[in-house]
Scaffold this motif. Structure first.
Motif, PDB file in Angstrom:
ATOM      1  N   PRO A 179       0.829  -1.211   0.000  1.00 22.99           N
ATOM      2  CA  PRO A 179       0.000   0.000   0.000  1.00 22.99           C
ATOM      3  C   PRO A 179       0.863   1.261   0.000  1.00 22.99           C
ATOM      4  O   PRO A 179       1.919   1.304   0.640  1.00 22.99           O
ATOM      5  CB  PRO A 179      -0.787  -0.110   1.315  1.00 22.99           C
ATOM      6  CG  PRO A 179      -0.771  -1.553   1.655  1.00 22.99           C
ATOM      7  CD  PRO A 179       0.519  -2.099   1.131  1.00 22.99           C
ATOM      8  N   ARG A 200      -4.108  -1.281  -8.109  1.00 30.24           N
ATOM      9  CA  ARG A 200      -5.167  -0.522  -7.412  1.00 30.24           C
ATOM     10  C   ARG A 200      -5.662  -1.314  -6.198  1.00 30.24           C
ATOM     11  O   ARG A 200      -5.794  -0.773  -5.094  1.00 30.24           O
ATOM     12  CB  ARG A 200      -6.319  -0.273  -8.395  1.00 30.24           C
ATOM     13  CG  ARG A 200      -7.403   0.658  -7.860  1.00 30.24           C
ATOM     14  CD  ARG A 200      -8.658   0.569  -8.729  1.00 30.24           C
ATOM     15  NE  ARG A 200      -9.339  -0.690  -8.535  1.00 30.24           N
ATOM     16  CZ  ARG A 200      -9.743  -1.521  -9.515  1.00 30.24           C
ATOM     17  NH1 ARG A 200      -9.520  -1.219 -10.779  1.00 30.24           N
ATOM     18  NH2 ARG A 200     -10.352  -2.644  -9.225  1.00 30.24           N
ATOM     19  N   GLY A 203      -3.559  -1.083  -3.167  1.00 29.47           N
ATOM     20  CA  GLY A 203      -3.470   0.213  -2.490  1.00 29.47           C
ATOM     21  C   GLY A 203      -2.306   1.063  -2.944  1.00 29.47           C
ATOM     22  O   GLY A 203      -1.858   1.959  -2.209  1.00 29.47           O
TER      23      GLY A 203
END
Ligand SMILES: NC(=O)c1ccc[n+]([C@@H]2O[C@H](COP(=O)([O-])OP(=O)(O)OC[C@H]3O[C@@H](n4cnc5c(N)ncnc54)[C@H](O)[C@@H]3O)[C@@H](O)[C@H]2O)c1
Ligand SMILES: [Zn+2]
Ligand SMILES: [Zn+2]
Length: 360
Positions: A179, A200, A203
């Protein structure tokens, strides 16, 4: 039955025939009536000799369908089950399967190169990558299919069999994108869009999509790219977005020496470079002996997204069901098998298509 036949390597068109049959279903095999198949760049690579394939043969390896016959020793399927195919059926007992890397199992793949499972005009014909979904039916080992719920549309299920598994898997299984990280993706076809979706889902804070086809930029943004540019514009973003440091992760999803080299050059020191694109055996990429150690980058190959199909197909379909993975949006066009040569031409010519799906 109807099938599109590759008569020889080097042909640019498949021959549509209606006199194709399969071999009989062996004790450990099943017969699948194909209901949907995607057209992947690797099918073109089989035709032009970039990737190994045997002719005469039936291409198509991204498919889903219905089980219509099972061999005597098969107990994991029943007639009527819906299933997604895989071009790497895990044997379950080799060093790769036992070691938790079933996508590297070669047992069934090697057998597929020696055992033709189609008959065309009285002659044996091979199924590409052990599959051959540009035919109305095919015979595969039971391990070559994964059962899915009857509520999942076949066209959605088909996408998972190659492009989505490969792209999302390269992010989750191979690179393990974290992320908040920054990601560069070179190539926005069906596999590249899946890499963008995987980033995506992981993250990533910044996802830069690169493709010379400008019409694909808006599509890339729709699937999660924060920026979308042509290859010529990458150097500018390298400076303005990364302060000339480079991206945390760089994915090649084209398979050409310049894009592999670009992925390497644009990953930051200590970053991760992932080669997903499938290039020619004789195409060379140059690295200096110094840069390989000095920049402490991880250079990773990613075959089939590091798939454990029995774990990952259901995971990907759950993400789709939860609205977190957009598979419907990846279908640019639905076609009939008769239009397969147009679809192959569109992909070869770099038309604005993500996935073209043949439905039977
Ligand atoms: N690693 C695997 O196991 C695996 C599995 C499936 C497919 N593949 C390979 O992945 C690659 C992509 O497959 P696909 O079906 O998405 O193909 P595709 O043809 O749909 O997409 C390729 C994209 O790359 C773009 N492109 C061309 N030159 C470029 C450049 N210089 N910079 C950036 N983008 C460029 C094209 O415009 C196109 O949008 C192919 O090489 C395919 O064989 C690998
Ligand atoms: Zn493929
Ligand atoms: Zn194995």
């Amino acid at each position: 039955m109807k099938a599109a036949v590759l008569n020889q390597i080097g042909d640019t068109e498949l021959e549509l025939r209606d006199d194709v049959t399969t071999t009989d279903v062996g004790p450990a095999e099943i017969r699948i009536r194909v209901r949907a198949t995607g057209v992947c760049h690797s099918d073109i690579s089989a035709m032009d000799g970039t990737l190994p394939a045997l002719a005469p043969g039936i291409l198509g390896h991204e498919g889903a369908g219905e089980v219509v016959e099972i061999g005597g020793a098969v107990d994991q399927f029943a007639v009527g089950d819906h299933a997604v195919l895989t071009f790497v059926p895990p044997c379950g007992t080799c060093v790769n399967c036992v070691g938790g890397r079933p996508h590297l199992c070669a047992i069934h793949s090697i057998a597929a190169f020696m055992n033709p499972r189609f008959v065309v005009g009285g002659n044996p014909a091979f199924g590409y990558a052990g599959t051959g979904t540009f035919a109305e039916e095919l015979v595969v080992p039971a391990a070559g299919a994964v059962q899915i719920g009857a509520d999942i549309p076949f066209e959605i299920a088909a996408l998972v069999a190659c492009g989505v598994m490969t792209g999302v898997g390269a992010v989750l299984n191979t690179a393990k994108v974290t992320p908040g990280s920054t990601v560069l993706v070179l190539g926005c076809g069906g596999v590249g869009i899946s890499v963008i979706q995987g980033a995506r889902l992981s993250g990533a804070a910044q996802i830069v999509a690169v493709d010379p086809v400008v019409d694909k930029h808006e599509i890339a943004r729709h699937f999660g790219a924060t920026h979308a540019v042509t290859p010529e514009q990458v150097a500018g973003l390298h400076q303005s977005l990364t302060g000339s440091q480079g991206w945390d992760y760089a994915f090649d999803v084209v398979g050409a020496p310049p894009t592999i080299r670009s992925a390497w050059d644009n990953a930051r020191r200590g970053g991760t470079v992932v080669v997903v694109g499938a290039g020619r055996a004789d195409a060379m990429v140059r690295f200096s002996a110094q840069e390989l150690f000095l920049h402490d980058k991880r250079l990773l190959g990613s075959f089939y997204g590091g798939a454990d199909v029995r774990r990952d197909y259901p995971m990907l379909l759950r993400l789709w069901q939860a609205g977190k993975l957009d598979l419907d949006g990846m279908i640019t066009k639905r076609i009939k098998l008769d239009e397969i040569n147009d679809a192959l031409r569109a992909l070869r010519d770099g038309a604005n298509v993500i996935r073209q799906i043949v439905t039977y």
